[in-house]
Design an enzyme around this catalytic site. Structure first.
Site, PDB file in Angstrom:
ATOM      1  N   HIS A  65      39.735  43.735  26.350  1.00  0.00           N
ATOM      2  CA  HIS A  65      38.414  44.347  26.534  1.00  0.00           C
ATOM      3  C   HIS A  65      37.569  43.638  27.593  1.00  0.00           C
ATOM      4  CE1 HIS A  65      34.670  46.321  24.781  1.00  0.00           C
ATOM      5  NE2 HIS A  65      35.501  47.319  25.022  1.00  0.00           N
ATOM      6  N   HIS A 107      26.289  51.553  27.294  1.00  0.00           N
ATOM      7  CA  HIS A 107      27.621  50.972  27.147  1.00  0.00           C
ATOM      8  C   HIS A 107      27.542  49.458  27.293  1.00  0.00           C
ATOM      9  CE1 HIS A 107      31.983  50.270  28.135  1.00  0.00           C
ATOM     10  NE2 HIS A 107      32.094  51.144  27.151  1.00  0.00           N
TER      11      HIS A 107
END
Length: 564
Positions: free
Chosen positions: A221, A451
């Site tokens: 990630h 985000h």
């Protein structure tokens, strides 16, 4: 029916609104020269209307003096102007000069310099006026697009390594200057998160791939750019996937390092506590296939990274114990906070994120237990010869509501980037007691779906912050780690990376906190990506859960949300 790349089906709304819905949503009329049969219906929520009014007030600061006129009003992005013959209104010389002086600088180097000393900016948002993108005197936080970051303005790029979760290789190549698409490029990502569709690999032998081995349920990630220029090295840590939608109409955070020059003979031995250079090399060496990264490790060794004032907070898959117990995850953050943060008792911890993992049926087992204990950490208090640890701070969490998603610039498709499963949510209903709305009025990003992931600790009046973390880590055990074996080891499943801002490392004086408020002629030292004070969920608010259909109210584009 529209099938998205995330597997969702978005249906066009053709049903008329009932009276209640009509009171909540106002249709935005198409321009007179549009073919009405081909124009999708668009809607403006009450929040959007308020923001439109705010924007009008900001853009026309001379309204109260009587200089403003309805014939040249600016309307919030996405709506249509209500004026006629706008082009017929003559502009005075003074107006023209003033607007030219107030126009934003689109030079990425100027935007970056204006972000000093933190070097922290947002991503640009398509559809917003330029005043709220790039750098503008009236906007407290600048923003850049990926093409700006990769442009020749920042230097003569020789090669790059891109670490990310989702990667569209063909799209990324298009973001580079045309004459730089043949430089050596390394894409570091997980096994299944990259898309090479439409890319002729034979045409780009310079593009190499490093697929990262991951444990079950783990992800790669981390979002980082290593950029090697003719004049030095730059590191960028951010929250954007390398896909078009992430750089389009979302709120994202970006830290852009100074240009690191080659090490001089006198600099080679200079190291500080929580040394950025040492920590970055340790992070790169944690990859099991770091052999392909050895070139970049060597490059970092050759450069002086001492001008980086942030502290790296990373996560690496594995079970970490003994000397590595506090090297990664939330225990790493705990260790740093205990070194720097003074007593800030009763200051709340605020977490803001775009995904939620399984946290358990009891809030005290992980979230309000080990995780909050780490984020509540401060210097150990001394009472005589006895030291006591800080108590847990009040906790406030920011996560988008269904209405946030529905009224966002993207509409319901924004929800495809905010994963929270119903099967998980129904087991942790207690989480809603901590949740607050996403609002970003000051930066005009309430409707730019978040985000970005950020964590901070602020005073009750939101005037000061003890620290601020910009990271890829969402609210999950996989990202932050969970203690095992009576606290003797920390289990982490995902690669994550973030930068921690501490006022003591940016200012030479005895500064203990960042100022969040501004005064005439003085900007705040730190700008949070959301509005303060933050607002708890109302009784009618629901957290966005991406596998629940929404077929009652359409989004701003007239679509419904129907998970497939």
């Amino acid at each position: 029916m529209i099938k998205s790349s995330q597997g969702w089906t978005i249906s066009d709304s053709s049903e008329s609104e009932d009276e209640d819905n009509a009171s909540l949503l106002k249709p935005i009329k198409a321009t007179s020269d549009s073919n009405s049969s081909n124009v999708p219906r668009k809607y403006a929520s009450p929040a959007r209307i308020k923001q439109k009014q705010l924007l009008q007030h900001t853009l026309h600061r001379d309204h109260n003096s009587g200089n403003a006129t309805k014939s040249h009003e600016k309307i919030f992005p996405g709506s249509q102007t209500t004026s006629k013959n706008t082009h017929d209104i003559p502009k005075s010389d003074s107006q023209s000069k003033r607007r030219k002086a107030d126009s934003p600088s689109r030079d990425p180097v100027v935007v970056w310099r204006e972000s000093l000393p933190l070097n922290y900016v947002l991503s640009t948002v398509t559809g917003l006026p330029d005043q709220f993108n790039y750098h503008h005197p009236d906007t407290p936080l600048g923003s850049l697009d990926i093409k700006d970051i990769l442009s020749v303005k920042f230097g003569d790029l020789l090669e790059t390594a891109q670490f990310n979760y989702c990667v569209n290789a063909a799209w990324f190549l298009e973001q580079l200057p045309a004459h730089k698409r043949q430089i050596p490029i390394l894409l570091v990502h997980g096994e299944r998160a990259a898309d090479y569709t439409g890319l002729n690999r034979d045409r780009y032998p310079n593009l190499k791939t490093c697929k990262v081995e991951l444990p079950p349920f783990g992800t790669h990630h981390t979002k980082m750019m290593l950029l090697h220029y003719k004049s030095g090295l730059r590191v960028i840590i951010h929250t954007c996937n390398l896909v078009a939608k992430d750089w389009h109409q979302k709120t994202q955070g970006i830290w852009i390092s100074p240009m690191f020059s080659l090490v001089g003979s006198a600099d080679s031995a200079v190291k500080s506590k929580f040394c950025f250079k040492t920590d970055l090399i340790d992070y790169l060496k944690s990859y099991k296939r770091h052999g392909v990264l050895q070139k970049w490790i060597d490059l970092i060794e050759q450069h002086d990274l001492s001008s980086a004032k942030v502290v790296l907070i990373g996560s690496v898959p594995g079970r970490h114990k003994d000397s590595s117990l506090s090297k990664w995850g939330h225990l790493r953050l705990q260790r740093v906070l205990r070194e720097y943060v003074e007593d800030v008792s009763n200051w709340p911890v605020i977490g803001q994120f775009s995904s939620v993992g399984s946290l358990g049926s009891d809030k005290d087992k992980w979230l309000c237990g080990e995780w909050l204990r780490s984020l509540s950490s401060a210097k150990v208090k001394k009472f005589g010869s006895i030291g006591t640890l800080s108590s847990n701070a009040p906790l406030k969490l920011i996560f988008p509501t269904v209405e946030n998603v529905r009224t966002s610039l993207e509409g319901y498709p924004a929800g495809a980037s905010i994963p929270y499963n119903f099967s998980v949510a129904k087991k942790q209903i207690w989480l809603e007691n901590f949740l607050h709305n996403w609002k970003s009025r000051y930066l005009v990003r309430t409707q730019a779906s978040p985000h970005i992931k950020s964590y901070t600790r602020v005073d009750k009046d939101f005037t000061k912050a003890a620290w601020f973390l910009l990271t890829s880590s969402n609210l999950s055990k996989a990202a932050w780690g969970t203690l095992e074996k009576k606290g003797s080891q920390l289990a982490i499943k995902s690669y994550e990376l973030g930068v921690l801002f501490l006022p003591q490392r940016f200012y030479n004086d005895d500064t203990k906190t960042f100022k969040l408020t501004s005064s005439p002629g003085v900007k705040p030292e730190l700008v949070l990506p959301y509005s303060t004070p933050i607002i708890p969920y109302a009784e009618s608010d629901e957290p966005w859960i991406w596998d629940i259909p929404h077929k009652t109210l359409p989004d701003r584009h007239g679509n419904m949300w129907v998970p497939s």
